[in-house]
Design a protein around this motif. Structure first.
Motif, short mmCIF file in Angstrom:
data_model
loop_
_atom_site.label_atom_id
_atom_site.label_comp_id
_atom_site.label_asym_id
_atom_site.label_seq_id
_atom_site.Cartn_x
_atom_site.Cartn_y
_atom_site.Cartn_z
N ILE A 1 -22.75 -27.61 -0.52
CA ILE A 1 -23.18 -28.31 -1.74
C ILE A 1 -22.33 -29.55 -1.94
O ILE A 1 -21.11 -29.50 -1.73
N MET B 1 -25.24 -21.80 -7.04
CA MET B 1 -24.65 -21.26 -5.80
C MET B 1 -24.89 -19.74 -5.75
O MET B 1 -25.25 -19.19 -4.72
N THR C 1 -27.38 -17.90 -2.91
CA THR C 1 -26.64 -17.10 -1.93
C THR C 1 -27.05 -15.63 -2.10
O THR C 1 -27.22 -15.16 -3.22
N SER D 1 -22.41 -20.10 0.68
CA SER D 1 -22.49 -21.45 0.11
C SER D 1 -21.08 -21.95 -0.13
O SER D 1 -20.18 -21.18 -0.46
N PHE E 1 -29.33 -18.16 1.45
CA PHE E 1 -28.17 -18.43 2.31
C PHE E 1 -27.19 -17.25 2.34
O PHE E 1 -27.10 -16.49 1.38
N LEU F 1 -25.01 -23.17 3.16
CA LEU F 1 -25.37 -24.33 2.34
C LEU F 1 -24.08 -25.01 1.89
O LEU F 1 -23.24 -24.39 1.24
#
Ligand SMILES: C[S@@+](CC[C@H](N)C(=O)[O-])C[C@H]1O[C@@H](n2cnc3c(N)ncnc32)[C@H](O)[C@@H]1O
Length: 216
Positions: free
Chosen positions: A56, A137, A141, A116, A113, A54
């Motif tokens: 961000i 995050m 994650t 991140s 994920f 991911l």
């Protein structure tokens, strides 16, 4: 329950939306000095094959593309539709997708994920937002997953520090000054991110931090 925003946070959301709508068509030109950092971030992250990543505050997607080029499954999220429009137009990877989202309030489930990342975005945020973003995050994650942060730093020598600080302060929002003086590592520790490696980039004006998600 919808969390009430502080005046500072409200001002920040207005600023981000306005600034990046105007900047989007020129952003990749303005951010050209960062282009050499993208592949370095991917190599430094060293994520396992098949990792879900991911990115961000992905902006025009340059960091997301660098991950996608290596075959990872990447989702880039950003608040600014204008920035994402540029990313979507430039996207030639089937394994990269982009979505509008607020990094302080992601719609992904916990542990979605393996990695991140966030690049050149935390310095643009007030402390309270920075904290919310890091929390998100950590949440999305997986435990023991990787969290990668790329942002401004200051060179170690006094003259370099003075020059870089004043140069960057010329064009960045006020939040930069608080960010660059803040104890970044303490903020990570508070959020259970254990920094395991650091890499200096942009001749000391930037840093890549690689952390492990140590949430329980
Ligand atoms: C300086 S740009 C960095 C873009 C990109 N990561 C890069 O490395 O070039 C900062 C980006 O953060 C995004 N941003 C700021 N606050 C955000 C938030 N709360 N949620 C999602 N994106 C946000 C902005 O819209 C902008 O695209």
């Amino acid at each position: 329950m919808v969390e009430k925003l502080t005046d500072e946070e409200r001002e920040y959301y207005l600023l981000v939306r306005k600034a990046f709508t105007i900047l989007a068509p020129f952003y990749d030109t303005v951010a050209a000095p960062f282009s050499g950092v993208r592949d370095r971030v991917v190599n430094f992250t060293d994520a396992q094959k098949g990792s879900r990543i991911l990115d961000i505050a992905t902006g025009t997607g340059q960091q997301a593309f660098a991950f996608a080029k290596k075959g990872y499954e990447v989702i880039g999220i950003d608040l600014s539709e204008a920035m994402l429009d540029v990313a979507k137009k430039k996207n030639k990877f089937k394994n990269a997708k982009f979505e509008v989202a607020d990094a302080t309030n992601l719609l992904f489930e916990d542990n979605s994920f393996d990695v991140s990342s966030i690049s050149f975005a935390l310095h643009d945020m007030p402390l309270s937002i920075r904290e919310k973003v890091l929390k998100e995050m950590v949440r999305v994650t997986r435990p023991e997953g990787i969290i990668v942060i790329v942002d401004y730093d200051l060179p170690k020598n006094r003259i370099g520090k003075f020059l870089i600080y004043h140069f960057i302060a010329l064009f960045e929002a006020e939040y930069y000054k608080n960010f660059i003086k803040s104890d970044f590592e303490a903020l990570f520790n508070k959020n259970r991110i254990e920094i395991i490696e650091k890499d200096t980039v942009l001749h000391g004006a930037g840093i890549i931090l690689k952390g492990i998600n140590n949430k329980l």
